[in-house]
Design a protein around this motif. Structure first.
Motif, PDB file in Angstrom:
ATOM      1  N   HIS A  41       0.820  -1.220   0.000  1.00  0.00           N
ATOM      2  CA  HIS A  41       0.000   0.000   0.000  1.00  0.00           C
ATOM      3  C   HIS A  41       0.850   1.265   0.000  1.00  0.00           C
ATOM      4  CE1 HIS A  41      -3.021   2.967   1.175  1.00  0.00           C
ATOM      5  NE2 HIS A  41      -2.314   3.242   2.249  1.00  0.00           N
ATOM      6  N   GLU A  42       1.821   1.347   0.889  1.00  0.00           N
ATOM      7  CA  GLU A  42       2.615   2.573   1.002  1.00  0.00           C
ATOM      8  C   GLU A  42       3.424   2.828  -0.265  1.00  0.00           C
ATOM      9  OE1 GLU A  42       2.239   4.719   3.321  1.00  0.00           O
ATOM     10  OE2 GLU A  42       0.933   3.498   4.563  1.00  0.00           O
ATOM     11  N   THR A  43       3.990   1.761  -0.839  1.00  0.00           N
ATOM     12  CA  THR A  43       4.740   1.923  -2.086  1.00  0.00           C
ATOM     13  C   THR A  43       3.840   2.415  -3.201  1.00  0.00           C
ATOM     14  OG1 THR A  43       6.283   0.173  -1.437  1.00  0.00           O
ATOM     15  CG2 THR A  43       6.198   0.741  -3.773  1.00  0.00           C
ATOM     16  N   CYS A  44       2.656   1.818  -3.304  1.00  0.00           N
ATOM     17  CA  CYS A  44       1.701   2.228  -4.333  1.00  0.00           C
ATOM     18  C   CYS A  44       1.349   3.704  -4.197  1.00  0.00           C
ATOM     19  CB  CYS A  44       0.443   1.373  -4.238  1.00  0.00           C
ATOM     20  SG  CYS A  44      -0.856   1.855  -5.397  1.00  0.00           S
ATOM     21  N   GLN A  45       1.054   4.135  -2.992  1.00  0.00           N
ATOM     22  CA  GLN A  45       0.671   5.530  -2.784  1.00  0.00           C
ATOM     23  C   GLN A  45       1.829   6.473  -3.104  1.00  0.00           C
ATOM     24  OE1 GLN A  45      -2.544   6.425  -2.068  1.00  0.00           O
ATOM     25  NE2 GLN A  45      -3.040   4.241  -2.193  1.00  0.00           N
ATOM     26  N   ALA A  46       3.060   6.068  -2.775  1.00  0.00           N
ATOM     27  CA  ALA A  46       4.227   6.898  -3.086  1.00  0.00           C
ATOM     28  C   ALA A  46       4.456   6.995  -4.587  1.00  0.00           C
ATOM     29  CB  ALA A  46       5.464   6.332  -2.399  1.00  0.00           C
ATOM     30  N   MET A  47       4.280   5.876  -5.298  1.00  0.00           N
ATOM     31  CA  MET A  47       4.437   5.889  -6.749  1.00  0.00           C
ATOM     32  C   MET A  47       3.387   6.782  -7.403  1.00  0.00           C
ATOM     33  SD  MET A  47       5.249   1.827  -7.353  1.00  0.00           S
ATOM     34  CE  MET A  47       5.183   1.911  -9.150  1.00  0.00           C
ATOM     35  N   ALA A  48       2.151   6.676  -6.941  1.00  0.00           N
ATOM     36  CA  ALA A  48       1.083   7.503  -7.498  1.00  0.00           C
ATOM     37  C   ALA A  48       1.322   8.980  -7.215  1.00  0.00           C
ATOM     38  CB  ALA A  48      -0.265   7.068  -6.929  1.00  0.00           C
ATOM     39  N   ALA A  49       1.800   9.291  -6.016  1.00  0.00           N
ATOM     40  CA  ALA A  49       2.083  10.691  -5.678  1.00  0.00           C
ATOM     41  C   ALA A  49       3.200  11.247  -6.559  1.00  0.00           C
ATOM     42  CB  ALA A  49       2.450  10.805  -4.200  1.00  0.00           C
ATOM     43  N   HIS A  50       4.229  10.429  -6.824  1.00  0.00           N
ATOM     44  CA  HIS A  50       5.330  10.855  -7.704  1.00  0.00           C
ATOM     45  C   HIS A  50       4.794  11.147  -9.105  1.00  0.00           C
ATOM     46  CE1 HIS A  50       9.739   9.920  -9.120  1.00  0.00           C
ATOM     47  NE2 HIS A  50       9.384  11.167  -9.359  1.00  0.00           N
ATOM     48  N   LEU A  51       3.954  10.251  -9.605  1.00  0.00           N
ATOM     49  CA  LEU A  51       3.345  10.459 -10.919  1.00  0.00           C
ATOM     50  C   LEU A  51       2.493  11.724 -10.933  1.00  0.00           C
ATOM     51  CD1 LEU A  51       2.409   9.623 -13.780  1.00  0.00           C
ATOM     52  CD2 LEU A  51       0.720   8.129 -12.673  1.00  0.00           C
ATOM     53  N   CYS A  52       1.651  11.894  -9.941  1.00  0.00           N
ATOM     54  CA  CYS A  52       0.780  13.076  -9.895  1.00  0.00           C
ATOM     55  C   CYS A  52       1.604  14.361  -9.847  1.00  0.00           C
ATOM     56  CB  CYS A  52      -0.165  12.999  -8.697  1.00  0.00           C
ATOM     57  SG  CYS A  52      -1.499  11.784  -8.893  1.00  0.00           S
ATOM     58  N   ASP A  53       2.720  14.338  -9.129  1.00  0.00           N
ATOM     59  CA  ASP A  53       3.599  15.519  -9.087  1.00  0.00           C
ATOM     60  C   ASP A  53       4.142  15.833 -10.471  1.00  0.00           C
ATOM     61  OD1 ASP A  53       3.210  15.823  -6.373  1.00  0.00           O
ATOM     62  OD2 ASP A  53       5.118  14.887  -5.795  1.00  0.00           O
ATOM     63  N   LYS A  54       4.555  14.802 -11.203  1.00  0.00           N
ATOM     64  CA  LYS A  54       5.081  15.019 -12.552  1.00  0.00           C
ATOM     65  C   LYS A  54       4.017  15.641 -13.462  1.00  0.00           C
ATOM     66  CE  LYS A  54       9.337  13.132 -12.858  1.00  0.00           C
ATOM     67  NZ  LYS A  54      10.545  13.838 -13.370  1.00  0.00           N
ATOM     68  N   VAL A  55       2.790  15.141 -13.357  1.00  0.00           N
ATOM     69  CA  VAL A  55       1.719  15.616 -14.228  1.00  0.00           C
ATOM     70  C   VAL A  55       1.258  17.004 -13.802  1.00  0.00           C
ATOM     71  CG1 VAL A  55      -0.639  15.162 -15.032  1.00  0.00           C
ATOM     72  CG2 VAL A  55       1.004  13.281 -14.828  1.00  0.00           C
ATOM     73  N   ALA A  56       1.069  17.215 -12.514  1.00  0.00           N
ATOM     74  CA  ALA A  56       0.591  18.514 -12.029  1.00  0.00           C
ATOM     75  C   ALA A  56       1.595  19.620 -12.304  1.00  0.00           C
ATOM     76  CB  ALA A  56       0.282  18.428 -10.535  1.00  0.00           C
ATOM     77  N   SER A  57       2.895  19.278 -12.311  1.00  0.00           N
ATOM     78  CA  SER A  57       3.929  20.283 -12.574  1.00  0.00           C
ATOM     79  C   SER A  57       4.044  20.641 -14.043  1.00  0.00           C
ATOM     80  CB  SER A  57       5.288  19.764 -12.080  1.00  0.00           C
ATOM     81  OG  SER A  57       5.772  18.729 -12.932  1.00  0.00           O
ATOM     82  N   GLY A  58       3.453  19.816 -14.914  1.00  0.00           N
ATOM     83  CA  GLY A  58       3.572  20.035 -16.351  1.00  0.00           C
ATOM     84  C   GLY A  58       4.754  19.327 -16.975  1.00  0.00           C
ATOM     85  N   ALA A  59       5.593  18.651 -16.169  1.00  0.00           N
ATOM     86  CA  ALA A  59       6.741  17.931 -16.728  1.00  0.00           C
ATOM     87  C   ALA A  59       6.279  16.784 -17.616  1.00  0.00           C
ATOM     88  CB  ALA A  59       7.625  17.406 -15.600  1.00  0.00           C
ATOM     89  N   VAL A  60       5.135  16.189 -17.267  1.00  0.00           N
ATOM     90  CA  VAL A  60       4.542  15.119 -18.066  1.00  0.00           C
ATOM     91  C   VAL A  60       3.110  15.500 -18.382  1.00  0.00           C
ATOM     92  CG1 VAL A  60       3.752  12.714 -18.061  1.00  0.00           C
ATOM     93  CG2 VAL A  60       6.007  13.284 -17.123  1.00  0.00           C
ATOM     94  N   LYS A  61       2.782  15.530 -19.655  1.00  0.00           N
ATOM     95  CA  LYS A  61       1.411  15.774 -20.100  1.00  0.00           C
ATOM     96  C   LYS A  61       0.842  14.453 -20.624  1.00  0.00           C
ATOM     97  CE  LYS A  61       1.894  20.698 -21.230  1.00  0.00           C
ATOM     98  NZ  LYS A  61       3.219  20.853 -20.584  1.00  0.00           N
ATOM     99  N   ILE A  62      -0.381  14.146 -20.225  1.00  0.00           N
ATOM    100  CA  ILE A  62      -1.001  12.892 -20.625  1.00  0.00           C
ATOM    101  C   ILE A  62      -1.698  13.099 -21.967  1.00  0.00           C
ATOM    102  CG2 ILE A  62      -2.617  11.079 -19.982  1.00  0.00           C
ATOM    103  CD1 ILE A  62      -0.098  11.356 -18.193  1.00  0.00           C
ATOM    104  N   THR A  63      -1.247  12.369 -22.964  1.00  0.00           N
ATOM    105  CA  THR A  63      -1.800  12.473 -24.313  1.00  0.00           C
ATOM    106  C   THR A  63      -2.875  11.412 -24.495  1.00  0.00           C
ATOM    107  OG1 THR A  63       0.303  13.280 -25.189  1.00  0.00           O
ATOM    108  CG2 THR A  63      -1.279  12.381 -26.768  1.00  0.00           C
ATOM    109  N   ILE A  64      -4.125  11.841 -24.591  1.00  0.00           N
ATOM    110  CA  ILE A  64      -5.225  10.915 -24.837  1.00  0.00           C
ATOM    111  C   ILE A  64      -5.506  10.939 -26.334  1.00  0.00           C
ATOM    112  CG2 ILE A  64      -7.633  10.350 -24.336  1.00  0.00           C
ATOM    113  CD1 ILE A  64      -7.247  11.815 -21.648  1.00  0.00           C
TER     114      ILE A  64
END
Length: 327
Positions: A275-298
């Motif tokens: 659980h803790e690893t999953c939440q940390a990985m998701a938070a890292h991803l969300c930080d990348k996306v929220a910062s604009g470093a990664v944009k999700i292309t649909i």
């Protein structure tokens, strides 16, 4: 409270024609569970593996591995989410292609307000895959060089941006000039059209004969042998998918002859089981996306009722970026 939800179900394995939409009951969450009302669902190649029987399921069974929506209720013991929270996940068991479901809460993650539901549904499985490839399988650093196959796909476009944001040189492959350009536009340092170029020879040329530090390969059978020829001595081959079919048995002595190569076959679900690893990985991803470093292309949106059409497009390699099912 019991409601019903339109749900994609398979009663037998096979082609896209085995996907059926039906109403299924949705009850209340038990201990350690949540009920989530989806706003959008993601589509990934792992869904094809389950549908085809490559990855077995006890049938009949729902299908789909990721979605985003709003938490309606939480069971006893759930402390990281509450009713009304925005959330997203990539998680076992399959069954995400539905309007609502009750599921284990441990791998359901808060979704920041800065990230839309469509993006949340499109990014969790693919984005956390990139997170573990770059940070948990072989921790990469600025200046390292990676060969990434299918760089214009959903995982690939995230990987291109992730690599650029961390100073990692990503050499990608794709099957057309248009897809190559798309990956370049998303941060790939170099692209190789494997339909018209010898990708191992081109990789050697781009690296001055040295080879790359890591290969990340979700294609499988068609690219495996060539990928080994792209690695430097002591390099790491990460095979994390089978889009062209399973990799045949590996000649371990051949790894020695090629320069004491390393090979691994990780899965996202091993990494996020904690659980803790999953939440940390998701938070890292969300930080990348929220910062604009990664944009999700649909690249594609399909109605839930058109899930079979979406599967056909995915298998025919007619998609770019991420694909979602809308509700």
């Amino acid at each position: 409270m019991t409601t019903t939800a339109r749900t994609v179900v398979i009663a037998q394995t096979g082609g896209p024609q085995v996907l059926h939409l039906m109403d299924r009951p949705v009850g209340d969450p038990g201990p350690g569970e949540v009920r989530i009302r989806h706003k959008a669902c993601g589509l990934n190649y792992i869904d094809v593996y389950y549908r085809s029987g490559m990855y077995p399921l006890a049938l009949p069974h729902g299908i789909g591995m990721e979605a985003a929506g709003v938490i309606e209720a939480v069971g006893d013991g759930v402390t990281h989410l509450k009713a009304g929270d925005r959330a997203a996940y990539a998680s076992q068991p399959p069954g995400a292609c539905t309007e609502a479901r009750v599921m284990p809460a441990a791998q359901v993650c808060p979704l920041p307000d800065a990230i839309g539901f469509d993006e949340g549904a499109a990014m969790m499985l693919q984005g956390m895959t990139v997170e573990y490839l770059f940070h948990r399988t072989v921790p990469l650093k600025a200046g390292d060089t990676v060969l990434f196959h299918a760089a214009a796909g959903g995982v690939g476009l995230i990987a291109c941006q992730w690599a650029k944001s961390e100073g990692i040189t990503l050499i990608g492959t794709a099957g057309s000039d248009a897809k190559c350009q798309l990956a370049l536009d998303h941060g790939a340092a170099h692209m190789i059209n494997y339909a018209s170029e010898d990708f191992p020879a081109r990789v050697r040329e781009l690296t001055g004969g040295r080879g790359v530090d890591v290969v990340m390969d979700s294609v499988g059978r068609d690219t495996f042998e060539g990928s080994l020829d792209c690695l430097r001595p002591l390099g790491m081959m990460i095979t994390f998918g089978n889009a062209s079919g399973p990799v045949p048995p590996v000649d371990l002595a051949g790894l020695a002859r090629r320069g004491s190569l390393q090979i691994t076959r990780p899965t996202l679900f091993t990494h996020i089981a904690d659980h803790e690893t999953c939440q940390a990985m998701a938070a890292h991803l969300c930080d990348k996306v929220a910062s604009g470093a990664v944009k999700i292309t649909i690249g594609q949106r399909f109605a839930l009722a058109d899930v079979a059409v979406a599967h056909r497009a995915l298998e025919a390699r007619q998609t770019t970026g991420s694909t979602i099912l809308t509700l």
